[in-house]
Design an enzyme around this catalytic site. Structure first.
Site, mmCIF file in Angstrom:
data_model
loop_
_atom_site.group_PDB
_atom_site.id
_atom_site.type_symbol
_atom_site.label_atom_id
_atom_site.label_comp_id
_atom_site.label_asym_id
_atom_site.label_seq_id
_atom_site.Cartn_x
_atom_site.Cartn_y
_atom_site.Cartn_z
ATOM 1 N N GLY A 18 0.727 -1.362 0.184
ATOM 2 C CA GLY A 18 -0.045 0.036 -0.026
ATOM 3 C C GLY A 18 0.784 1.442 0.015
ATOM 4 N N SER A 19 2.039 1.332 -0.523
ATOM 5 C CA SER A 19 2.706 2.616 -0.558
ATOM 6 C C SER A 19 2.192 3.650 -1.366
ATOM 7 C CB SER A 19 4.225 2.185 -1.046
ATOM 8 O OG SER A 19 4.347 1.943 -2.421
ATOM 9 N N ASN A 20 1.387 3.194 -2.542
ATOM 10 C CA ASN A 20 0.838 4.151 -3.442
ATOM 11 C C ASN A 20 -0.366 4.958 -2.767
ATOM 12 O OD1 ASN A 20 1.873 4.405 -6.207
ATOM 13 N ND2 ASN A 20 2.045 2.329 -6.040
ATOM 14 N N LYS A 71 -9.266 -12.938 -10.676
ATOM 15 C CA LYS A 71 -10.169 -11.978 -11.169
ATOM 16 C C LYS A 71 -11.136 -11.593 -10.235
ATOM 17 C CE LYS A 71 -13.346 -15.532 -13.161
ATOM 18 N NZ LYS A 71 -13.805 -16.134 -14.538
ATOM 19 N N ARG A 99 -6.086 -8.393 -9.425
ATOM 20 C CA ARG A 99 -7.254 -9.101 -10.154
ATOM 21 C C ARG A 99 -7.451 -8.458 -11.326
ATOM 22 N NH1 ARG A 99 -9.605 -12.760 -7.085
ATOM 23 N NH2 ARG A 99 -8.380 -13.132 -4.971
ATOM 24 N N ILE A 101 -10.112 -6.673 -13.579
ATOM 25 C CA ILE A 101 -11.297 -5.880 -13.223
ATOM 26 C C ILE A 101 -12.393 -6.389 -14.473
ATOM 27 C CG2 ILE A 101 -12.512 -3.970 -12.692
ATOM 28 C CD1 ILE A 101 -10.812 -4.712 -10.587
ATOM 29 N N ASN A 115 -5.745 2.664 -12.648
ATOM 30 C CA ASN A 115 -4.705 1.896 -12.366
ATOM 31 C C ASN A 115 -3.471 2.399 -12.382
ATOM 32 O OD1 ASN A 115 -3.610 -0.819 -11.478
ATOM 33 N ND2 ASN A 115 -3.150 -1.090 -13.609
ATOM 34 N N HIS A 117 0.489 0.966 -13.292
ATOM 35 C CA HIS A 117 1.306 0.046 -13.589
ATOM 36 C C HIS A 117 2.972 0.335 -13.784
ATOM 37 C CE1 HIS A 117 1.976 -3.500 -16.002
ATOM 38 N NE2 HIS A 117 2.777 -2.860 -16.570
HETATM 39 C C1 GRF Z 1 3.013 -0.915 -7.758
HETATM 40 O O1 GRF Z 1 4.404 -1.348 -8.325
HETATM 41 C C2 GRF Z 1 2.068 -0.892 -8.847
HETATM 42 O O2 GRF Z 1 2.680 -0.159 -9.827
HETATM 43 C C3 GRF Z 1 1.714 -2.477 -8.895
HETATM 44 O O3 GRF Z 1 1.582 -3.014 -7.665
HETATM 45 C C4 GRF Z 1 2.531 -2.412 -6.944
HETATM 46 C C5 GRF Z 1 1.782 -1.911 -5.730
HETATM 47 O O4 GRF Z 1 2.713 -1.147 -4.597
HETATM 48 N N1 GRF Z 1 0.530 -2.337 -9.784
HETATM 49 P P1 GRF Z 1 2.164 -0.678 -3.419
HETATM 50 O O5 GRF Z 1 1.226 -1.860 -2.723
HETATM 51 O O6 GRF Z 1 1.315 0.436 -3.544
HETATM 52 O O7 GRF Z 1 3.380 -0.440 -2.470
#
Ligand code: GRF
Length: 211
Positions: A18-20, A71, A99, A101, A115, A117
């Site tokens: 969950g860093s994002n 999925k 998953r 979507i 999303n 990526h």
């Molecule tokens: C990220 O590298 C994102 O691009 C990919 O999954 C990873 C999730 O990282 N889809 P985090 O859980 O947000 O740290």
């Protein structure tokens, strides 16, 4: 008369650390992103993303996606859509949600599912993109924030940020450098959405100039 877009109520879906999610939550908390985080949902009961959300006082729920492994479909998809509606979300951010979507969720939030990526799409779609970039010998990779469509990592691109690949990179060092850029790219894309500056034209996303 100018019609103001409804303010963003973001739901974040993730399966991992969950860093994002953390960066989006911090951008909202600091006032640099004009939005609210409505909820965080995970298909992994003890995922770090849920703890991070709870530490910030954000509703966080484990919602099972069984019996499917890769999925979001059937009753599980309906459970996710119900939860998203219950929390009043109007935009869905996938952040490491492992998953595919399907139509049920996409049609409940048309052009409002995003999303992130870890590659410069259309290069290296699918899993472990940083490993794909290394194995290919790419000199530059990066990250992409895109709208989600019915394909896998195929939707219209909103923001991309490039990252150099170093000769001595390992998968971990490269992924770490990509994540630094991800943490800028996701809030940047959401700021554009919050400011109503994104226009979908076919599969191209036009970014309107700042007022
Ligand atoms: C990220 O590298 C994102 O691009 C990919 O999954 C990873 C999730 O990282 N889809 P985090 O859980 O947000 O740290």
């Amino acid at each position: 008369m100018t019609i103001q877009p409804a303010s963003l109520r973001i739901a974040i879906l993730g399966s991992g650390k969950g860093s994002n999610a953390q960066c989006i939550i911090e951008a909202v908390a600091s006032g640099s992103l004009d939005a609210q985080v409505a909820c965080v949902l995970s298909d992994v009961e003890h995922a770090g993303i849920l703890d991070r959300a709870r530490r910030h006082g954000i509703p966080a729920e484990y919602v099972s996606a069984a019996p499917y492994r890769t999925k979001l479909a059937g009753d599980a998809e309906r459970a996710y859509v119900d939860a998203l509606k219950r929390y009043g979300a109007n935009v869905v951010c996938l952040a490491g949600f492992m998953r595919i979507i399907k139509h049920g969720l996409l049609s409940a939030f048309p052009d409002r599912v995003l999303n992130i990526h870890p590659a410069l799409l259309p290069a290296f779609p699918g899993l472990d993109s940083w490993k794909q970039a290394l194995a290919y010998g790419a000199k530059v990779t990066g990250c992409t924030v895109h709208f989600v469509d019915a394909g896998t990592d195929t939707g219209p691109v909103i923001v991309q940020r490039a990252v150099p690949v170093h000769d001595d990179d390992t998968p971990d060092s490269l992924h770490a450098r990509i994540q630094v850029e991800e943490h800028k790219a996701y809030p940047e894309a959401l700021r554009l959405l919050a400011a109503d500056r994104l226009r979908l034209e076919g599969r191209r996303v036009r970014v309107l100039p700042a007022p």
